[in-house]
Scaffold this motif. Structure first.
Motif, PDB file in Angstrom:
ATOM      1  N   LEU A 121      -4.716   4.907   1.684  1.00  0.00           N
ATOM      2  CA  LEU A 121      -4.650   3.471   1.456  1.00  0.00           C
ATOM      3  C   LEU A 121      -5.560   2.835   2.151  1.00  0.00           C
ATOM      4  O   LEU A 121      -6.309   2.898   3.280  1.00  0.00           O
ATOM      5  N   GLY A 145       1.232   3.931  -3.082  1.00  0.00           N
ATOM      6  CA  GLY A 145       0.801   4.853  -2.100  1.00  0.00           C
ATOM      7  C   GLY A 145       1.699   6.198  -2.966  1.00  0.00           C
ATOM      8  O   GLY A 145       1.529   7.704  -3.567  1.00  0.00           O
ATOM      9  N   GLN A 165       1.031  -1.488   0.267  1.00  0.00           N
ATOM     10  CA  GLN A 165       0.004   0.051  -0.204  1.00  0.00           C
ATOM     11  C   GLN A 165       0.227   1.243   0.133  1.00  0.00           C
ATOM     12  O   GLN A 165       0.775   1.867  -0.936  1.00  0.00           O
ATOM     13  N   PHE A 195      -6.192   7.101   4.844  1.00  0.00           N
ATOM     14  CA  PHE A 195      -6.589   6.065   5.224  1.00  0.00           C
ATOM     15  C   PHE A 195      -7.773   5.341   5.078  1.00  0.00           C
ATOM     16  O   PHE A 195      -8.725   6.942   5.273  1.00  0.00           O
TER      17      PHE A 195
END
Length: 295
Positions: free
Chosen positions: A175, A163, A159, A212
């Motif tokens: 993410l 990212g 991730q 997130f």
């Protein structure tokens, strides 16, 4: 980077609407909406029908910037239009809602208790297209099904690697290392996940800005340290298969965690509803999710 959009995401109240069902999840979403598989002959017709559903949601008078910060779009939706405008332009220019693009290509098979993302072989080209379509940020999902340290580390490594590439291209990455709500040791998996996220955040420079999308945790306020991290713009929660009522109840116990719901958002919407009925159901859904997001 559109600074007005960035400030809105950082500071305004509301939640993120997830309208990003992909090829695998679209038949189920349409079936819940009241359109069975028999109603479309092929994938082209299927995606047209789901775009009509999403268009109906986006154009609804209930779907407004006062309660909705952003909407996550599927790639095909990004390239389709609403009232003559590309979807992202309609969202921002007409509704004042930030457009976000789902960029993952689905999941690999289970290994070490997790499902990593399939390789995103066209990521660079996709990010260029996303910027041309005035997309604000991206979202990508992988899934944790066991509290396996090696698997959780692999999830977070992947991730963050992607990212960083997305941030370097000038977009805000979201993410999404989802912890499956049916994980038998879910709380333990969340401990491992938070540890890995916080360690990876230490590797970012001060200018990097991430978001997130996480499963609502078993322990209230569990992700507070992530929310407060200076590299983190916002932490949002997925409904994960919970009913809207259950998801809202759990979310409300986590201050500063806001919703990014898909199934819970569209729960109760049907293709055969009149516009008045459809808008009333959507309004009630949006209001309940908004209230849970601002507590």
């Amino acid at each position: 980077m559109n600074l007005a959009q960035l400030e809105r995401m950082k500071n305004d109240s509301g939640f993120i609407a997830a309208l990003d069902q992909s090829g695998g999840s679209t038949p189920k979403a349409l079936a819940i909406y009241g359109i069975p598989k028999e109603a479309y002959a092929d994938e082209t017709e299927m995606f047209q029908m789901v775009h009509e559903m999403r268009t109906r949601i986006m154009k609804s008078p209930a779907f407004t910037k006062e309660r909705i910060l952003a909407a996550i779009l599927f790639e095909k939706t990004m390239d389709q239009k609403v009232d003559g405008k590309y979807s992202a332009d309609y969202l921002w220019d007409v509704k004042g809602i930030l457009p976000i693009l789902k960029v993952d290509k689905g999941l690999l098979d289970l290994e070490n208790g997790v499902q990593l993302m399939k390789p995103i072989t066209d990521l660079d080209a996709l990010l260029i297209r996303a910027k041309d379509r005035h997309i604000f940020g991206t979202k990508m999902r992988s899934v944790i099904k066991e509290a396996n340290p090696a698997g959780v580390k692999a999830i977070v490594d992947q991730q963050f690697e992607l990212g960083k590439a997305i941030a370097a291209a000038g977009l805000i990455p979201i993410l999404e290392p989802e912890v499956d709500i049916h994980t038998p040791n879910k709380a333990e998996a969340e401990v491992l996940l938070k540890q890995e996220i916080l360690e990876h955040l230490k590797t970012l420079d001060t200018s990097s800005q991430f978001m997130f999308k996480l499963t609502i945790p078993d322990v209230d306020n569990f992700y507070e340290a992530v929310i407060q991290n200076p590299n983190v713009i916002r932490v949002v929660a997925l409904s994960g298969g919970y009913s809207r009522e259950a998801a809202n109840e759990k979310l409300a116990r986590n201050p500063k965690l806001i919703a990014s719901f898909s199934r819970a958002l569209t729960e109760g919407l049907k293709v055969n509803q009149s516009d008045e009925e459809f808008n009333a159901v959507l309004d009630q859904s949006i209001q309940s999710i908004y209230e849970a997001s601002i507590k």
